[in-house]
Design an enzyme around this catalytic site. Structure first.
Site, mmCIF file in Angstrom:
data_model
loop_
_atom_site.group_PDB
_atom_site.id
_atom_site.type_symbol
_atom_site.label_atom_id
_atom_site.label_comp_id
_atom_site.label_asym_id
_atom_site.label_seq_id
_atom_site.Cartn_x
_atom_site.Cartn_y
_atom_site.Cartn_z
ATOM 1 N N HIS A 22 3.377 -6.643 6.664
ATOM 2 C CA HIS A 22 4.566 -5.883 7.010
ATOM 3 C C HIS A 22 5.757 -6.426 6.226
ATOM 4 O O HIS A 22 5.748 -7.578 5.791
ATOM 5 C CB HIS A 22 4.927 -6.059 8.494
ATOM 6 C CG HIS A 22 3.819 -5.823 9.456
ATOM 7 N ND1 HIS A 22 3.772 -4.725 10.286
ATOM 8 C CD2 HIS A 22 2.718 -6.566 9.767
ATOM 9 C CE1 HIS A 22 2.701 -4.799 11.067
ATOM 10 N NE2 HIS A 22 2.046 -5.910 10.761
ATOM 11 N N THR A 24 9.872 -7.119 7.279
ATOM 12 C CA THR A 24 10.613 -7.199 8.535
ATOM 13 C C THR A 24 11.529 -5.997 8.721
ATOM 14 O O THR A 24 11.755 -5.554 9.848
ATOM 15 C CB THR A 24 11.432 -8.499 8.594
ATOM 16 O OG1 THR A 24 12.217 -8.615 7.397
ATOM 17 C CG2 THR A 24 10.520 -9.715 8.744
ATOM 18 N N GLU A 87 4.520 -10.863 8.885
ATOM 19 C CA GLU A 87 5.803 -10.240 8.570
ATOM 20 C C GLU A 87 6.423 -10.962 7.371
ATOM 21 O O GLU A 87 6.574 -12.185 7.380
ATOM 22 C CB GLU A 87 6.751 -10.331 9.769
ATOM 23 C CG GLU A 87 6.357 -9.452 10.942
ATOM 24 C CD GLU A 87 6.809 -8.003 10.782
ATOM 25 O OE1 GLU A 87 7.510 -7.704 9.795
ATOM 26 O OE2 GLU A 87 6.457 -7.184 11.655
ATOM 27 N N HIS A 129 1.083 -2.090 6.625
ATOM 28 C CA HIS A 129 1.391 -1.353 7.848
ATOM 29 C C HIS A 129 1.360 0.146 7.586
ATOM 30 O O HIS A 129 0.940 0.934 8.431
ATOM 31 C CB HIS A 129 2.769 -1.795 8.359
ATOM 32 C CG HIS A 129 2.999 -1.508 9.796
ATOM 33 N ND1 HIS A 129 4.218 -1.716 10.413
ATOM 34 C CD2 HIS A 129 2.184 -1.028 10.777
ATOM 35 C CE1 HIS A 129 4.130 -1.382 11.687
ATOM 36 N NE2 HIS A 129 2.918 -0.958 11.944
#
Length: 255
Positions: A22, A24, A87, A129
């Protein structure tokens, strides 16, 4: 490794066999860390990597972090339950999307080295993601260096040869790009192949908004140069050849 425990996790039902990357998508890493450690936010990840390469551990790998949300890959809908979430600090498309610094990517590569020593995670199960939630998410996005990651042994990347183009039309034997409202065998084959790769897409019917959304997610990961061009959301010969090459590679890996 900086220990920053988050209360936002629960038990796994099986060992992790996937990594989901991912960004953030917040103004700072500090803000993202605060949110993932807030019990009222009900969101977390196993790790967060700052732009300077610092790694924060929030949730033990043996536990189920809450990073993927509503998601899907190859029939699995509990992506949190089967994955390790990482993340990567970047403001994302909303706050000034930018390249990922070398120190950050080096730290990610080292982190993945360790994770994959502890768990059996295939290259084709290192995903973004946006792969597992294409209708909702864009991260880690088209600036993420998937090719560099694969060059260091993590993730799947292919560079197949394109079929020769007709000199008079500039088109390959695969014809013009497929796009909205197209129909027929080419669209069916594209939808079927994307579903086989893992996306939540059923074959049948025209090239609709759902198909375009999944194609865009594929482009963000494997053909990032097409994002922001007139090919975004459309399936040209390069995309279809790349998709077929990925499926062949995965098949050979699983034999």
């Amino acid at each position: 490794m900086i220990e920053t425990p988050s209360p936002n996790f629960n038990e796994r039902k099986s060992p992790p066999d996937m990594v989901v990357l991912h960004y953030t998508g917040m103004k700072s890493g500090e803000a993202a860390l605060e949110r993932m450690c807030d019990p009222h936010a009900r969101v977390s990840a196993h790790y967060m990597i700052e732009e300077d390469g610092r790694i924060f551990r929030l949730v033990p790998e043996e536990r189920r972090a809450w990073h993927a949300g509503v998601s899907f890959w190859k029939g699995e809908t509990d992506i949190n339950g089967c994955s390790i979430g990482i993340e990567i600090v970047n403001p994302g498309h909303e706050f000034g999307y930018r390249d990922f610094p070398p120190a950050q990517i080096d730290a990610l590569i080292g982190l993945l080295d360790g994770i994959r020593e502890r768990w059996e995670i295939a290259d084709h199960r290192i995903l973004g993601h946006s792969d597992v939630a294409p209708a909702r998410k864009e991260d880690p996005g088209e600036r993420f260096p998937w090719a560099e990651l694969a060059a260091h042994g993590h993730g799947l990347w292919v560079m197949p040869d394109l079929p020769p183009a007709n000199p008079s039309t500039g088109l390959t034997a695969m014809g013009p790009p497929l796009g909205k409202d197209d129909n027929g065998l080419g669209v069916f084959s594209l939808q079927s192949a994307l579903g086989k790769l893992g996306y939540n897409l059923l074959a049948g019917g025209p090239y609709d908004d759902e198909t375009a959304t999944v194609v865009t997610a594929f482009q963000r990961h494997w053909l990032p140069e097409q994002i922001g061009t007139d090919l975004q959301g459309r399936a040209d010969a390069k995309l279809r050849v790349t998709l077929m090459a990925l499926l062949r590679h995965i098949t050979l890996m699983e034999v």
